[in-house]
Design a protein around this motif. Structure first.
Motif, PDB file in Angstrom:
ATOM      1  N   UNK A  35       0.815  -1.204   0.000  1.00 32.74           N
ATOM      2  CA  UNK A  35       0.000   0.000   0.000  1.00 32.74           C
ATOM      3  C   UNK A  35       0.850   1.255   0.000  1.00 32.74           C
ATOM      4  N   UNK A  36       0.247   2.332  -0.437  1.00 35.11           N
ATOM      5  CA  UNK A  36       0.830   3.667  -0.317  1.00 35.11           C
ATOM      6  C   UNK A  36      -0.007   4.451   0.692  1.00 35.11           C
ATOM      7  N   UNK A  37       0.690   5.123   1.585  1.00 35.39           N
ATOM      8  CA  UNK A  37       0.076   5.967   2.597  1.00 35.39           C
ATOM      9  C   UNK A  37       0.606   7.382   2.417  1.00 35.39           C
ATOM     10  N   UNK A  38      -0.084   8.346   2.972  1.00 37.36           N
ATOM     11  CA  UNK A  38       0.440   9.700   2.973  1.00 37.36           C
ATOM     12  C   UNK A  38       0.066  10.385   4.286  1.00 37.36           C
ATOM     13  N   UNK A  46      -2.532   8.143   6.333  1.00 39.19           N
ATOM     14  CA  UNK A  46      -3.737   7.464   5.834  1.00 39.19           C
ATOM     15  C   UNK A  46      -3.403   6.750   4.529  1.00 39.19           C
ATOM     16  N   UNK A  47      -4.084   5.646   4.296  1.00 36.83           N
ATOM     17  CA  UNK A  47      -3.848   4.884   3.068  1.00 36.83           C
ATOM     18  C   UNK A  47      -4.472   5.607   1.885  1.00 36.83           C
ATOM     19  N   UNK A  48      -3.787   5.599   0.754  1.00 37.26           N
ATOM     20  CA  UNK A  48      -4.349   6.175  -0.472  1.00 37.26           C
ATOM     21  C   UNK A  48      -4.561   5.120  -1.552  1.00 37.26           C
ATOM     22  N   UNK A  49      -3.762   4.038  -1.521  1.00 32.94           N
ATOM     23  CA  UNK A  49      -3.892   3.006  -2.539  1.00 32.94           C
ATOM     24  C   UNK A  49      -3.309   1.698  -2.027  1.00 32.94           C
ATOM     25  N   UNK A  50      -3.850   0.608  -2.541  1.00 30.53           N
ATOM     26  CA  UNK A  50      -3.357  -0.712  -2.152  1.00 30.53           C
ATOM     27  C   UNK A  50      -3.443  -1.643  -3.340  1.00 30.53           C
ATOM     28  N   UNK A  51      -2.550  -2.629  -3.354  1.00 32.45           N
ATOM     29  CA  UNK A  51      -2.573  -3.640  -4.399  1.00 32.45           C
ATOM     30  C   UNK A  51      -2.358  -4.975  -3.710  1.00 32.45           C
ATOM     31  N   UNK A  52      -3.269  -5.921  -3.961  1.00 31.09           N
ATOM     32  CA  UNK A  52      -3.224  -7.169  -3.221  1.00 31.09           C
ATOM     33  C   UNK A  52      -3.752  -8.303  -4.072  1.00 31.09           C
ATOM     34  N   UNK A  53      -3.495  -9.497  -3.614  1.00 27.19           N
ATOM     35  CA  UNK A  53      -3.846 -10.697  -4.353  1.00 27.19           C
ATOM     36  C   UNK A  53      -4.820 -11.508  -3.518  1.00 27.19           C
ATOM     37  N   UNK A  54      -5.962 -11.824  -4.078  1.00 34.22           N
ATOM     38  CA  UNK A  54      -6.938 -12.659  -3.399  1.00 34.22           C
ATOM     39  C   UNK A  54      -6.792 -14.095  -3.867  1.00 34.22           C
ATOM     40  N   UNK A  55      -6.835 -15.014  -2.927  1.00 32.99           N
ATOM     41  CA  UNK A  55      -6.702 -16.422  -3.241  1.00 32.99           C
ATOM     42  C   UNK A  55      -7.744 -16.836  -4.267  1.00 32.99           C
ATOM     43  N   UNK A  56      -7.314 -17.503  -5.304  1.00 38.39           N
ATOM     44  CA  UNK A  56      -8.218 -17.936  -6.349  1.00 38.39           C
ATOM     45  C   UNK A  56      -8.315 -16.980  -7.509  1.00 38.39           C
ATOM     46  N   UNK A 101       4.138   0.603   2.305  1.00 39.76           N
ATOM     47  CA  UNK A 101       4.166  -0.375   3.382  1.00 39.76           C
ATOM     48  C   UNK A 101       3.616  -1.695   2.885  1.00 39.76           C
ATOM     49  N   UNK A 102       4.122  -2.772   3.458  1.00 39.56           N
ATOM     50  CA  UNK A 102       3.480  -4.066   3.279  1.00 39.56           C
ATOM     51  C   UNK A 102       2.205  -4.064   4.110  1.00 39.56           C
ATOM     52  N   UNK A 103       1.179  -4.715   3.622  1.00 38.96           N
ATOM     53  CA  UNK A 103      -0.116  -4.681   4.300  1.00 38.96           C
ATOM     54  C   UNK A 103      -0.413  -5.972   5.041  1.00 38.96           C
ATOM     55  N   UNK A 104      -1.097  -5.823   6.163  1.00 41.49           N
ATOM     56  CA  UNK A 104      -1.470  -6.978   6.965  1.00 41.49           C
ATOM     57  C   UNK A 104      -2.454  -7.848   6.180  1.00 41.49           C
ATOM     58  N   UNK A 105      -2.139  -9.141   5.972  1.00 44.89           N
ATOM     59  CA  UNK A 105      -2.987  -9.981   5.123  1.00 44.89           C
ATOM     60  C   UNK A 105      -4.342 -10.307   5.730  1.00 44.89           C
ATOM     61  N   UNK A 106      -4.471 -10.208   7.030  1.00 46.05           N
ATOM     62  CA  UNK A 106      -5.747 -10.556   7.643  1.00 46.05           C
ATOM     63  C   UNK A 106      -6.748  -9.423   7.689  1.00 46.05           C
ATOM     64  N   UNK A 107      -6.342  -8.238   7.211  1.00 48.98           N
ATOM     65  CA  UNK A 107      -7.191  -7.064   7.357  1.00 48.98           C
ATOM     66  C   UNK A 107      -7.736  -6.519   6.044  1.00 48.98           C
ATOM     67  N   UNK A 108      -6.921  -6.536   4.966  1.00 48.49           N
ATOM     68  CA  UNK A 108      -7.377  -5.858   3.749  1.00 48.49           C
ATOM     69  C   UNK A 108      -8.569  -6.557   3.127  1.00 48.49           C
ATOM     70  N   UNK A 109      -8.751  -7.825   3.448  1.00 49.58           N
ATOM     71  CA  UNK A 109      -9.915  -8.536   2.913  1.00 49.58           C
ATOM     72  C   UNK A 109     -11.215  -7.987   3.478  1.00 49.58           C
TER      73      UNK A 109
END
Length: 131
Positions: A35-38, A46-56, A101-109
């Motif tokens: 994620x990008x924060x500012x 505060x977070x402005x953008x995130x990129x993540x991978x969902x299982x499947x 920042x790396x994002x917590x995997x249990x939260x962005x979902x």
């Protein structure tokens, strides 16, 4: 040890563009949400953008704060362990120090974007937009 090195900030006129880069090390980048924060003057980070991978899913998903939607684009280069933020049509409200920042995997979902390593921030990169 986890490291984040942000770069690409600067002074730009309103309506201008910048592309931020964040080089990372110390963790497995390819399967980690980023994620990008500012932090604007007088405000909390505060977070402005995130990129993540969902299982499947085959492709990465992205999230944007309403204030930057349609103007900012987050992307990543896994072989380079780098995440980017293309910022277009900048305005004075975008003036801030930007961090990745790396994002917590249990939260962005569930729609929460929190750092996986909350004590390991980079120095950030200053973006200043003049009107």
């Amino acid at each position: 040890q986890v490291h984040f090195v942000e770069s690409g900030g600067g002074l730009v006129h309103s309506g201008g563009s910048l592309k931020l880069s964040c080089a990372t090390s110390g963790f497995t980048f390819s399967n980690t949400a980023m994620g990008w924060f500012r932090r604007a003057p007088g405000n909390e980070r505060a977070v402005v953008a995130a990129i993540y991978y969902l299982s499947g899913d085959r492709d990465f998903k992205t999230y944007y704060a309403d204030s930057v939607k349609g103007r900012f684009t987050i992307s990543r280069d896994n072989p380079l362990n780098t995440v980017y933020l293309q910022m277009n049509n900048l305005n004075s409200d975008d003036t801030a120090v930007y961090f990745c920042a790396a994002l917590h995997p249990g939260l962005y979902r569930s729609g929460r974007y929190e750092p996986l390593f909350p004590t390991s921030w980079g120095q950030g990169t200053q973006v200043t937009v003049s009107s």
